[in-house]
Design a protein around this motif. Structure first.
Motif, short mmCIF file in Angstrom:
data_model
loop_
_atom_site.label_atom_id
_atom_site.label_comp_id
_atom_site.label_asym_id
_atom_site.label_seq_id
_atom_site.Cartn_x
_atom_site.Cartn_y
_atom_site.Cartn_z
N LYS A 48 0.83 -1.21 0.00
CA LYS A 48 0.00 0.00 0.00
C LYS A 48 0.86 1.25 0.00
O LYS A 48 0.59 2.21 -0.73
CB LYS A 48 -0.92 0.00 1.22
N GLN A 49 1.91 1.25 0.80
CA GLN A 49 2.79 2.41 0.86
C GLN A 49 3.50 2.66 -0.47
O GLN A 49 3.73 3.80 -0.86
CB GLN A 49 3.82 2.23 1.98
N MET A 50 3.84 1.60 -1.18
CA MET A 50 4.46 1.75 -2.50
C MET A 50 3.50 2.44 -3.46
O MET A 50 3.92 3.23 -4.32
CB MET A 50 4.88 0.39 -3.05
N ILE A 51 2.21 2.16 -3.32
CA ILE A 51 1.21 2.80 -4.18
C ILE A 51 0.97 4.24 -3.75
O ILE A 51 0.95 5.16 -4.57
CB ILE A 51 -0.11 1.99 -4.17
N VAL A 52 0.82 4.45 -2.45
CA VAL A 52 0.57 5.79 -1.92
C VAL A 52 1.74 6.73 -2.23
O VAL A 52 1.53 7.91 -2.56
CB VAL A 52 0.32 5.73 -0.39
N ASN A 53 2.95 6.21 -2.14
CA ASN A 53 4.14 7.04 -2.38
C ASN A 53 4.41 7.27 -3.86
O ASN A 53 5.34 8.02 -4.21
CB ASN A 53 5.37 6.38 -1.74
N GLY A 54 3.65 6.64 -4.73
CA GLY A 54 3.84 6.84 -6.15
C GLY A 54 4.87 5.94 -6.78
O GLY A 54 5.14 6.03 -7.98
N GLU A 55 5.44 5.06 -5.98
CA GLU A 55 6.42 4.13 -6.52
C GLU A 55 5.76 3.14 -7.47
O GLU A 55 6.36 2.71 -8.46
CB GLU A 55 7.11 3.41 -5.38
N LEU A 56 4.53 2.77 -7.14
CA LEU A 56 3.71 1.96 -8.03
C LEU A 56 2.50 2.79 -8.42
O LEU A 56 1.78 3.28 -7.55
CB LEU A 56 3.26 0.67 -7.33
N ARG A 57 2.29 2.95 -9.71
CA ARG A 57 1.17 3.76 -10.20
C ARG A 57 0.13 2.86 -10.86
O ARG A 57 0.41 1.70 -11.17
CB ARG A 57 1.68 4.81 -11.20
N PRO A 58 -1.08 3.39 -11.06
CA PRO A 58 -2.11 2.59 -11.73
C PRO A 58 -1.60 2.01 -13.04
O PRO A 58 -1.00 2.72 -13.86
CB PRO A 58 -3.23 3.60 -11.97
N GLY A 59 -1.79 0.73 -13.22
CA GLY A 59 -1.35 0.06 -14.43
C GLY A 59 0.04 -0.52 -14.36
O GLY A 59 0.44 -1.29 -15.23
N ASP A 60 0.82 -0.15 -13.33
CA ASP A 60 2.18 -0.67 -13.20
C ASP A 60 2.17 -2.14 -12.82
O ASP A 60 1.30 -2.62 -12.09
CB ASP A 60 2.96 0.10 -12.13
N ARG A 61 3.19 -2.82 -13.30
CA ARG A 61 3.37 -4.23 -12.95
C ARG A 61 4.27 -4.32 -11.73
O ARG A 61 5.28 -3.62 -11.64
CB ARG A 61 4.00 -4.99 -14.11
N LEU A 62 3.88 -5.17 -10.77
CA LEU A 62 4.71 -5.36 -9.59
C LEU A 62 5.98 -6.12 -9.97
O LEU A 62 5.99 -6.92 -10.91
CB LEU A 62 3.96 -6.15 -8.53
N PRO A 63 7.06 -5.88 -9.24
CA PRO A 63 8.29 -6.65 -9.47
C PRO A 63 8.02 -8.15 -9.27
O PRO A 63 7.02 -8.54 -8.67
CB PRO A 63 9.26 -6.12 -8.40
N ARG A 64 8.95 -8.97 -9.75
CA ARG A 64 8.82 -10.41 -9.56
C ARG A 64 8.64 -10.73 -8.08
O ARG A 64 9.20 -10.05 -7.22
CB ARG A 64 10.05 -11.14 -10.09
N GLU A 65 7.86 -11.77 -7.80
CA GLU A 65 7.54 -12.10 -6.42
C GLU A 65 8.79 -12.26 -5.56
O GLU A 65 8.88 -11.72 -4.45
CB GLU A 65 6.72 -13.39 -6.39
N ALA A 66 9.77 -13.01 -6.07
CA ALA A 66 10.98 -13.25 -5.29
C ALA A 66 11.73 -11.95 -5.02
O ALA A 66 12.24 -11.72 -3.91
CB ALA A 66 11.89 -14.24 -6.03
N ASP A 67 11.82 -11.09 -6.04
CA ASP A 67 12.54 -9.82 -5.88
C ASP A 67 11.83 -8.91 -4.89
O ASP A 67 12.47 -8.27 -4.05
CB ASP A 67 12.67 -9.12 -7.24
N LEU A 68 10.50 -8.83 -5.00
CA LEU A 68 9.74 -7.94 -4.12
C LEU A 68 9.78 -8.43 -2.67
O LEU A 68 9.92 -7.64 -1.73
CB LEU A 68 8.29 -7.82 -4.60
N ALA A 69 9.67 -9.74 -2.50
CA ALA A 69 9.72 -10.30 -1.15
C ALA A 69 11.08 -10.02 -0.50
O ALA A 69 11.16 -9.65 0.67
CB ALA A 69 9.46 -11.81 -1.19
#
Length: 225
Positions: free
Chosen positions: A12-33
């Motif tokens: 949620k914070q990644m979205i609120v901070n603008g790091e992830l925007r509408p339509g953006d793809r999340l990083p790979r699961e392993a990388d994000l974890a």
């Protein structure tokens, strides 16, 4: 907060901070974890929770994306959140289940054919050791539906089916956010099945009461929190 709650908050914070925007793809699961310092299982459950309220969109074979976050898309999710935090509708349905379902289970202990009880055992056995939340909820719905159908009263069976559908998303959310719920649910189902097999109506009623009350208690705590 549970580990899953931590993962939800981090995304949620990644979205609120603008790091992830509408339509953006999340990083790979392993990388994000790894980046968030979370287990992949916790991250997976967080993604499941956020997709349930239309914040994320999981596309098989393609990845996970932030939705458009348009108000129209989030309206259904808003109703879901309102049910949980500003209204007692779902709680009232669970209260109704707590009153009716134990009586229905007691009746089933008297009327359910042996063959149907055997099928009920096979239904529980069909879940592997680590079912997904969706698999658990689907199995839970079918378990209670079969008991209701066998109680010998079609009116009560139909009423319970309606009540059960009204609380399905609450049970899904509980499965995602409450630790140990899978093991607890399966153990409670086994207790109900054992009482049915032994033709012990009073025990079946008590086991069903404990089972339904657990969901209701969790929801009350959620509303207070």
């Amino acid at each position: 907060m549970s580990v899953t709650d931590d993962a939800i908050e981090a995304i949620k914070q990644m979205i609120v901070n603008g790091e992830l925007r509408p339509g953006d793809r999340l990083p790979r699961e392993a990388d994000l974890a790894d980046r968030l310092g979370l287990s992949r299982n916790s991250l997976r459950e967080a993604v499941r929770a956020l997709s349930l309220i239309h914040v994320l969109d999981v596309r098989r074979g393609d990845g996970t994306y932030v939705t458009s976050l348009e108000p129209s898309l989030l309206m259904d999710a808003m109703g879901f959140v309102v049910d949980f935090h500003r209204d007692d509708t779902v709680l009232q349905f669970l209260e109704a289940r707590r009153v009716i379902e134990p009586a229905v289970t007691e009746m089933a202990a008297r009327h359910m054919p042996d063959s149907d009880i055997a099928d009920l055992a096979r239904l529980l056995d069909s879940l592997d050791g680590r079912p997904t939340v969706d698999q658990l909820v689907e199995n839970d719905l079918e378990f209670h539906r079969r008991i209701a159908v066998s109680c010998g009263n079609t009116v009560l069976a139909s009423l319970l089916e309606s009540l059960s559908g009204r609380t399905q998303r609450a049970r899904t959310w509980r499965g995602i956010t409450q630790e140990g719920v899978t093991e607890r649910t399966l153990a409670e189902h086994r207790a109900i099945l054992q009482a049915l097999s032994a033709r012990q109506p009073d025990v079946a009623r008590a086991a069903a009461t404990v089972h339904i009350a657990g969901v209701e208690q969790w929801l009350r705590q959620t509303l207070v929190g």
